[in-house]
Scaffold this motif. Structure first.
Motif, PDB file in Angstrom:
ATOM      1  N   GLY A 154      -6.606  -2.433  24.461  1.00  0.00           N
ATOM      2  CA  GLY A 154      -8.180  -2.491  23.970  1.00  0.00           C
ATOM      3  C   GLY A 154      -8.901  -1.567  23.221  1.00  0.00           C
ATOM      4  N   TYR A 155      -9.186  -1.765  21.952  1.00  0.00           N
ATOM      5  CA  TYR A 155      -9.994  -0.775  20.991  1.00  0.00           C
ATOM      6  C   TYR A 155     -10.909  -1.210  20.604  1.00  0.00           C
ATOM      7  CZ  TYR A 155      -6.810   2.354  21.778  1.00  0.00           C
ATOM      8  OH  TYR A 155      -5.977   3.925  22.529  1.00  0.00           O
ATOM      9  N   PRO A 156     -12.187  -1.597  21.174  1.00  0.00           N
ATOM     10  CA  PRO A 156     -13.130  -2.889  20.730  1.00  0.00           C
ATOM     11  C   PRO A 156     -13.546  -2.232  19.259  1.00  0.00           C
ATOM     12  CG  PRO A 156     -13.640  -1.466  22.302  1.00  0.00           C
ATOM     13  CD  PRO A 156     -12.537  -0.955  21.970  1.00  0.00           C
ATOM     14  N   LEU A 161      -8.331  -0.585  10.964  1.00  0.00           N
ATOM     15  CA  LEU A 161      -7.587  -0.772  10.296  1.00  0.00           C
ATOM     16  C   LEU A 161      -7.294  -0.862   9.046  1.00  0.00           C
ATOM     17  CD1 LEU A 161      -6.039  -4.214  11.345  1.00  0.00           C
ATOM     18  CD2 LEU A 161      -6.095  -1.825  12.543  1.00  0.00           C
ATOM     19  N   ARG A 162      -7.091   1.028   8.521  1.00  0.00           N
ATOM     20  CA  ARG A 162      -6.782   1.330   6.935  1.00  0.00           C
ATOM     21  C   ARG A 162      -4.971   1.203   6.479  1.00  0.00           C
ATOM     22  NH1 ARG A 162      -7.285   6.714   6.136  1.00  0.00           N
ATOM     23  NH2 ARG A 162      -7.128   6.426   4.274  1.00  0.00           N
ATOM     24  N   GLU A 163      -4.799   0.090   5.786  1.00  0.00           N
ATOM     25  CA  GLU A 163      -3.840   0.292   4.712  1.00  0.00           C
ATOM     26  C   GLU A 163      -3.121   1.652   3.904  1.00  0.00           C
ATOM     27  OE1 GLU A 163      -1.054  -2.917   1.905  1.00  0.00           O
ATOM     28  OE2 GLU A 163      -3.123  -3.243   2.740  1.00  0.00           O
ATOM     29  N   ILE A 164      -2.317   1.985   3.563  1.00  0.00           N
ATOM     30  CA  ILE A 164      -1.667   3.622   3.498  1.00  0.00           C
ATOM     31  C   ILE A 164      -1.327   2.620   2.031  1.00  0.00           C
ATOM     32  CG2 ILE A 164      -0.463   5.461   3.029  1.00  0.00           C
ATOM     33  CD1 ILE A 164      -1.778   5.763   5.383  1.00  0.00           C
ATOM     34  N   SER A 165      -2.140   3.591   1.079  1.00  0.00           N
ATOM     35  CA  SER A 165      -2.258   2.982  -0.480  1.00  0.00           C
ATOM     36  C   SER A 165      -0.821   4.331  -1.104  1.00  0.00           C
ATOM     37  CB  SER A 165      -3.424   2.813  -1.726  1.00  0.00           C
ATOM     38  OG  SER A 165      -3.778   3.770  -1.640  1.00  0.00           O
ATOM     39  N   ALA A 166       0.210   3.254  -2.572  1.00  0.00           N
ATOM     40  CA  ALA A 166       0.534   4.560  -3.361  1.00  0.00           C
ATOM     41  C   ALA A 166       0.040   5.086  -3.717  1.00  0.00           C
ATOM     42  CB  ALA A 166       1.283   3.812  -4.231  1.00  0.00           C
ATOM     43  N   ASP A 167      -1.040   5.234  -3.807  1.00  0.00           N
ATOM     44  CA  ASP A 167      -1.978   6.261  -4.739  1.00  0.00           C
ATOM     45  C   ASP A 167      -2.410   7.747  -3.512  1.00  0.00           C
ATOM     46  OD1 ASP A 167      -2.578   4.973  -6.995  1.00  0.00           O
ATOM     47  OD2 ASP A 167      -4.864   4.230  -6.357  1.00  0.00           O
ATOM     48  N   GLU A 168      -2.750   7.056  -2.149  1.00  0.00           N
ATOM     49  CA  GLU A 168      -2.648   7.765  -1.391  1.00  0.00           C
ATOM     50  C   GLU A 168      -1.684   8.840  -1.279  1.00  0.00           C
ATOM     51  OE1 GLU A 168      -5.263   6.843   1.897  1.00  0.00           O
ATOM     52  OE2 GLU A 168      -4.060   5.376   1.836  1.00  0.00           O
ATOM     53  N   VAL A 169      -0.409   8.935  -0.967  1.00  0.00           N
ATOM     54  CA  VAL A 169       0.993   8.968  -0.880  1.00  0.00           C
ATOM     55  C   VAL A 169       1.041   9.817  -1.790  1.00  0.00           C
ATOM     56  CG1 VAL A 169       3.053   8.606  -1.053  1.00  0.00           C
ATOM     57  CG2 VAL A 169       1.367   6.834   0.869  1.00  0.00           C
ATOM     58  N   ALA A 170       0.911   9.389  -3.427  1.00  0.00           N
ATOM     59  CA  ALA A 170       1.272   9.904  -4.341  1.00  0.00           C
ATOM     60  C   ALA A 170       0.295  10.956  -4.614  1.00  0.00           C
ATOM     61  CB  ALA A 170       0.886   9.203  -5.380  1.00  0.00           C
ATOM     62  N   ALA A 171      -1.060  11.144  -3.669  1.00  0.00           N
ATOM     63  CA  ALA A 171      -1.896  12.080  -3.783  1.00  0.00           C
ATOM     64  C   ALA A 171      -1.395  13.343  -2.959  1.00  0.00           C
ATOM     65  CB  ALA A 171      -3.402  11.469  -3.810  1.00  0.00           C
ATOM     66  N   ALA A 172      -1.005  13.081  -2.142  1.00  0.00           N
ATOM     67  CA  ALA A 172      -0.291  14.060  -0.732  1.00  0.00           C
ATOM     68  C   ALA A 172       0.595  14.364  -0.993  1.00  0.00           C
ATOM     69  CB  ALA A 172      -1.025  12.952   0.343  1.00  0.00           C
ATOM     70  N   VAL A 173       1.535  13.963  -2.153  1.00  0.00           N
ATOM     71  CA  VAL A 173       2.937  14.401  -2.604  1.00  0.00           C
ATOM     72  C   VAL A 173       2.727  16.187  -3.841  1.00  0.00           C
ATOM     73  CG1 VAL A 173       4.811  14.601  -3.610  1.00  0.00           C
ATOM     74  CG2 VAL A 173       4.230  12.649  -1.993  1.00  0.00           C
ATOM     75  N   VAL A 174       1.408  15.518  -4.508  1.00  0.00           N
ATOM     76  CA  VAL A 174       0.842  16.018  -5.778  1.00  0.00           C
ATOM     77  C   VAL A 174       0.353  17.577  -5.517  1.00  0.00           C
ATOM     78  CG1 VAL A 174      -0.226  16.191  -7.568  1.00  0.00           C
ATOM     79  CG2 VAL A 174       1.391  14.030  -7.547  1.00  0.00           C
ATOM     80  N   GLU A 175      -1.223  16.777  -4.570  1.00  0.00           N
ATOM     81  CA  GLU A 175      -1.784  17.787  -3.956  1.00  0.00           C
ATOM     82  C   GLU A 175      -1.252  18.785  -3.112  1.00  0.00           C
ATOM     83  OE1 GLU A 175      -4.749  19.155  -5.025  1.00  0.00           O
ATOM     84  OE2 GLU A 175      -5.055  17.036  -5.945  1.00  0.00           O
ATOM     85  N   GLY A 176      -0.530  18.486  -2.093  1.00  0.00           N
ATOM     86  CA  GLY A 176       0.422  19.077  -1.175  1.00  0.00           C
ATOM     87  C   GLY A 176       1.705  19.386  -1.199  1.00  0.00           C
ATOM     88  N   ARG A 177       1.447  20.039  -2.555  1.00  0.00           N
ATOM     89  CA  ARG A 177       3.869  20.521  -3.820  1.00  0.00           C
ATOM     90  C   ARG A 177       4.529  21.172  -2.089  1.00  0.00           C
ATOM     91  NH1 ARG A 177       0.376  21.709  -7.632  1.00  0.00           N
ATOM     92  NH2 ARG A 177       0.309  19.804  -8.959  1.00  0.00           N
ATOM     93  N   ASP A 196      -9.341   4.231  16.182  1.00  0.00           N
ATOM     94  CA  ASP A 196      -9.723   4.163  17.384  1.00  0.00           C
ATOM     95  C   ASP A 196     -10.835   3.754  16.959  1.00  0.00           C
ATOM     96  OD1 ASP A 196     -10.588   6.669  17.016  1.00  0.00           O
ATOM     97  OD2 ASP A 196     -10.491   7.453  18.817  1.00  0.00           O
ATOM     98  N   ARG A 197     -12.007   4.709  16.042  1.00  0.00           N
ATOM     99  CA  ARG A 197     -13.150   3.974  15.682  1.00  0.00           C
ATOM    100  C   ARG A 197     -13.375   4.927  13.719  1.00  0.00           C
ATOM    101  NH1 ARG A 197     -12.647   8.529  19.781  1.00  0.00           N
ATOM    102  NH2 ARG A 197     -12.785  10.358  18.450  1.00  0.00           N
ATOM    103  N   PRO A 198     -14.432   3.749  13.873  1.00  0.00           N
ATOM    104  CA  PRO A 198     -14.621   4.059  11.963  1.00  0.00           C
ATOM    105  C   PRO A 198     -15.315   5.571  12.109  1.00  0.00           C
ATOM    106  CG  PRO A 198     -16.861   2.888  12.970  1.00  0.00           C
ATOM    107  CD  PRO A 198     -15.520   3.215  13.966  1.00  0.00           C
ATOM    108  N   GLY A 199     -15.244   5.846  10.535  1.00  0.00           N
ATOM    109  CA  GLY A 199     -15.152   7.141  10.453  1.00  0.00           C
ATOM    110  C   GLY A 199     -14.658   8.575  10.389  1.00  0.00           C
ATOM    111  N   ASP A 200     -14.823   9.807   9.677  1.00  0.00           N
ATOM    112  CA  ASP A 200     -13.879  10.699   9.616  1.00  0.00           C
ATOM    113  C   ASP A 200     -13.274  11.311  10.578  1.00  0.00           C
ATOM    114  OD1 ASP A 200     -14.230  10.606   7.206  1.00  0.00           O
ATOM    115  OD2 ASP A 200     -16.225  12.149   6.137  1.00  0.00           O
ATOM    116  N   ASP A 201     -14.298  10.593  11.780  1.00  0.00           N
ATOM    117  CA  ASP A 201     -13.756  11.389  13.568  1.00  0.00           C
ATOM    118  C   ASP A 201     -12.253  10.493  13.817  1.00  0.00           C
ATOM    119  OD1 ASP A 201     -13.441  13.457  15.039  1.00  0.00           O
ATOM    120  OD2 ASP A 201     -15.960  12.869  16.120  1.00  0.00           O
TER     121      ASP A 201
END
Length: 158
Positions: free
Chosen positions: A133-135, A139-155, A107-112
């Motif tokens: 209506g979300y001015p 949009l953030r595309e999920i990359s293979a690196d993000e998914v792989a990092a989540a799997v490895v870090e959160g075993r 809904d908005r940019p940034g970490d929040d």
């Protein structure tokens, strides 16, 4: 795994289950079952909020799950979100991660930013944004690196 681990490693859009470890009571005990379901359920991870200060008060980091929508005829009347402190005593588990190539609509940019829609691809996300209506949406595309990092870090979440 802990709520802190979910906060650190899980991707927005993941399906998360939480539990207090108590056994499920029989269906005939409606009040006990209702109380049990309050501490043993799940939802989609839509927000991770960092620790913040308001005056002299410190509000700890938290995660928010979208537990469900209620309504009829295609009209949502009530949207249920559950927010948990990273210090929660409940046990959490990632049961499903977003697919590679799916697109998070925030809904908005940034970490929040809060996840308002998880699209299967960019065209789907852009079409959804045209109808809603979300001015300030991002949009953030999920990359293979993000998914792989989540799997490895959160075993432990696998």
């Amino acid at each position: 795994m802990s709520a802190q681990s979910i906060y650190e490693f899980a991707l927005l859009g993941s399906i998360i289950r939480f539990s207090d470890g108590a056994p499920r009571p029989p269906d005939r005990h409606r009040r006990k079952l209702s109380a049990w379901e309050n501490n043993n359920s799940g939802g989609r991870l839509i927000r991770k909020q960092a620790e913040r200060r308001i005056g002299n008060t410190v509000i700890g980091a938290s995660i928010t799950l979208h537990a469900g929508d209620y309504g009829s005829g295609g009209v949502v009347v009530l949207r249920v979100h559950r927010t948990f402190s990273v210090d929660s005593r409940l046990t959490f588990a990632v049961t499903e991660r977003p697919n590679v190539g799916s697109v998070q609509v925030l809904d908005r940019p940034g970490d929040d930013g809060e996840l308002v829609y998880l699209a299967s691809h960019r065209a789907d996300a852009e079409e959804w944004l045209k109808r809603h209506g979300y001015p300030n949406a991002v949009l953030r595309e999920i990359s293979a690196d993000e998914v792989a990092a989540a799997v490895v870090e959160g075993r432990a979440a696998a």
